[in-house]
Design a protein around this motif. Structure first.
Motif, short mmCIF file in Angstrom:
data_model
loop_
_atom_site.label_atom_id
_atom_site.label_comp_id
_atom_site.label_asym_id
_atom_site.label_seq_id
_atom_site.Cartn_x
_atom_site.Cartn_y
_atom_site.Cartn_z
N GLU A 106 -6.41 -12.00 3.16
CA GLU A 106 -6.78 -11.25 1.96
C GLU A 106 -6.49 -9.76 2.12
OE1 GLU A 106 -10.74 -10.23 -0.70
OE2 GLU A 106 -10.70 -12.13 0.40
N VAL A 107 -6.87 -9.20 3.26
CA VAL A 107 -6.65 -7.77 3.50
C VAL A 107 -5.16 -7.45 3.50
CG1 VAL A 107 -6.85 -5.93 5.25
CG2 VAL A 107 -8.81 -7.39 4.74
N VAL A 108 -4.40 -8.21 4.25
CA VAL A 108 -2.95 -7.95 4.35
C VAL A 108 -2.29 -8.11 2.99
CG1 VAL A 108 -0.80 -8.85 5.34
CG2 VAL A 108 -2.80 -8.49 6.80
N GLN A 109 -2.64 -9.16 2.27
CA GLN A 109 -2.03 -9.39 0.95
C GLN A 109 -2.37 -8.27 -0.02
OE1 GLN A 109 -3.03 -13.21 -0.78
NE2 GLN A 109 -1.00 -13.29 -1.72
N ARG A 110 -3.59 -7.80 0.01
CA ARG A 110 -3.99 -6.72 -0.91
C ARG A 110 -3.29 -5.41 -0.57
NH1 ARG A 110 -10.12 -7.15 -2.62
NH2 ARG A 110 -9.48 -5.33 -3.81
N PHE A 111 -3.21 -5.08 0.70
CA PHE A 111 -2.47 -3.86 1.06
C PHE A 111 -0.99 -4.01 0.69
CE2 PHE A 111 -5.93 -2.29 3.87
CZ PHE A 111 -5.93 -0.98 3.45
N ALA A 112 -0.44 -5.17 0.93
CA ALA A 112 0.98 -5.38 0.64
C ALA A 112 1.29 -5.28 -0.85
CB ALA A 112 1.43 -6.74 1.18
N THR A 113 0.36 -5.73 -1.68
CA THR A 113 0.62 -5.70 -3.13
C THR A 113 0.14 -4.41 -3.79
OG1 THR A 113 -1.44 -6.90 -3.58
CG2 THR A 113 0.59 -8.21 -3.38
N GLN A 114 -0.91 -3.78 -3.24
CA GLN A 114 -1.49 -2.61 -3.89
C GLN A 114 -1.07 -1.28 -3.25
OE1 GLN A 114 -5.73 -3.17 -4.40
NE2 GLN A 114 -5.44 -5.30 -5.02
N ALA A 115 -0.47 -1.34 -2.09
CA ALA A 115 -0.01 -0.11 -1.43
C ALA A 115 1.29 -0.37 -0.67
CB ALA A 115 -1.10 0.42 -0.50
N PRO A 116 2.26 -1.01 -1.32
CA PRO A 116 3.46 -1.43 -0.59
C PRO A 116 4.30 -0.28 -0.03
CG PRO A 116 3.78 -1.70 -2.94
CD PRO A 116 2.33 -1.33 -2.74
N GLN A 117 4.23 0.89 -0.64
CA GLN A 117 5.04 1.99 -0.13
C GLN A 117 4.51 2.52 1.20
OE1 GLN A 117 3.03 1.87 -2.80
NE2 GLN A 117 2.84 3.87 -3.76
N TRP A 118 3.29 2.19 1.56
CA TRP A 118 2.70 2.64 2.82
C TRP A 118 2.46 1.50 3.80
CZ3 TRP A 118 0.59 4.36 -1.91
CH2 TRP A 118 0.98 5.67 -2.24
N PHE A 119 2.20 0.32 3.28
CA PHE A 119 1.92 -0.83 4.14
C PHE A 119 3.24 -1.48 4.54
CE2 PHE A 119 0.72 -5.22 5.09
CZ PHE A 119 -0.26 -4.98 6.04
N LYS A 120 3.54 -1.49 5.82
CA LYS A 120 4.88 -1.88 6.27
C LYS A 120 4.97 -3.21 6.99
CE LYS A 120 6.63 1.83 4.59
NZ LYS A 120 7.49 1.78 3.44
N GLY A 121 3.87 -3.83 7.36
CA GLY A 121 3.98 -5.12 8.02
C GLY A 121 2.74 -5.49 8.80
N THR A 122 2.84 -6.61 9.50
CA THR A 122 1.72 -7.16 10.24
C THR A 122 2.20 -7.78 11.55
OG1 THR A 122 -0.10 -8.77 10.21
CG2 THR A 122 1.85 -9.34 8.93
N SER A 123 1.32 -7.78 12.55
CA SER A 123 1.65 -8.45 13.81
C SER A 123 1.40 -9.95 13.72
CB SER A 123 0.83 -7.85 14.96
OG SER A 123 -0.55 -8.09 14.75
N ASN A 124 0.78 -10.39 12.65
CA ASN A 124 0.53 -11.82 12.45
C ASN A 124 1.81 -12.43 11.86
OD1 ASN A 124 -0.20 -14.34 11.28
ND2 ASN A 124 -2.35 -13.70 11.19
N VAL A 125 2.56 -13.09 12.71
CA VAL A 125 3.87 -13.61 12.31
C VAL A 125 3.76 -14.62 11.17
CG1 VAL A 125 5.95 -14.79 13.14
CG2 VAL A 125 4.80 -13.14 14.60
N LEU A 126 2.73 -15.43 11.18
CA LEU A 126 2.53 -16.40 10.10
C LEU A 126 2.33 -15.68 8.76
CD1 LEU A 126 2.10 -19.30 9.07
CD2 LEU A 126 -0.33 -19.00 9.62
N LEU A 127 1.45 -14.67 8.74
CA LEU A 127 1.24 -13.91 7.50
C LEU A 127 2.52 -13.19 7.08
CD1 LEU A 127 -2.31 -12.30 7.84
CD2 LEU A 127 -1.61 -14.28 6.47
N ALA A 128 3.23 -12.63 8.04
CA ALA A 128 4.49 -11.95 7.71
C ALA A 128 5.44 -12.91 7.03
CB ALA A 128 5.11 -11.36 8.98
N ARG A 129 5.55 -14.10 7.58
CA ARG A 129 6.44 -15.11 6.98
C ARG A 129 5.96 -15.51 5.59
NH1 ARG A 129 6.11 -21.11 8.79
NH2 ARG A 129 4.40 -20.85 7.33
N ASP A 130 4.67 -15.83 5.49
CA ASP A 130 4.13 -16.31 4.21
C ASP A 130 4.18 -15.26 3.11
OD1 ASP A 130 3.57 -18.66 5.54
OD2 ASP A 130 1.39 -18.39 5.53
N LEU A 131 4.00 -13.98 3.47
CA LEU A 131 3.90 -12.92 2.47
C LEU A 131 5.17 -12.09 2.35
CD1 LEU A 131 0.26 -11.75 3.33
CD2 LEU A 131 0.99 -13.35 1.53
#
Length: 147
Positions: A106-131
């Motif tokens: 939830e946190v990663v998805q919200r940052f990715a959708t609501q602050a994409p110009q600043w949020f650049k990625g995640t160390s969670n490879v599964l979340l990175a792939r899914d999102l």
């Protein structure tokens, strides 16, 4: 390395977890290449089980969401500031210490959708792939310990 990962499997006989009084003892013994990867998964599992047992999930999630909204607003406020010589960028490295897998998503998805110009990625490879995010990591400290 990719060829190695294709054949690598965690081996249960290299890790032991047991209750010791009110505590938990987890010991990984064996060749470093086989035991160093346990750290990420063991810490994530222990944290998730700890917080489930603690209870108060509704109150914890409510407070977490309140804080998340405030943090996203702070990041979004950067758009009103003058451009920086070194732009602000942020990444998620929360897998080992997260409240739960669902909360991290939830946190990663919200940052990715609501602050994409600043949020650049995640160390969670599964979340990175899914999102559709950049999977990013740090240099493992095990390398330096082995050296």
């Amino acid at each position: 390395f990719i060829d190695f990962l294709r054949i690598f499997q965690f081996q249960r006989n290299f890790i032991e977890a047991r209750a010791e009084g009110p505590g938990l003892s987890i010991v990984a013994r064996g060749p470093q290449v086989h035991v160093m990867g346990f750290e990420i998964f063991v810490l994530a599992i222990v944290n998730e089980l700890y917080f489930r047992r603690l209870g108060h999930a509704d109150a914890a999630l409510e407070e977490g969401r309140r804080r998340l909204v405030a943090k996203i607003a702070r990041v979004q406020a950067l758009a009103d500031e003058a451009p920086r010589a070194h732009p602000f960028e942020m990444f998620d490295f929360g897998l080992r210490r997260r409240y739960s897998g669902a909360w991290q998503r939830e946190v990663v998805q919200r940052f990715a959708t609501q602050a994409p110009q600043w949020f650049k990625g995640t160390s969670n490879v599964l979340l990175a792939r899914d999102l559709g995010l950049v999977p990013i990591g740090t240099m493992a400290h095990e390398y330096l310990q082995s050296y």
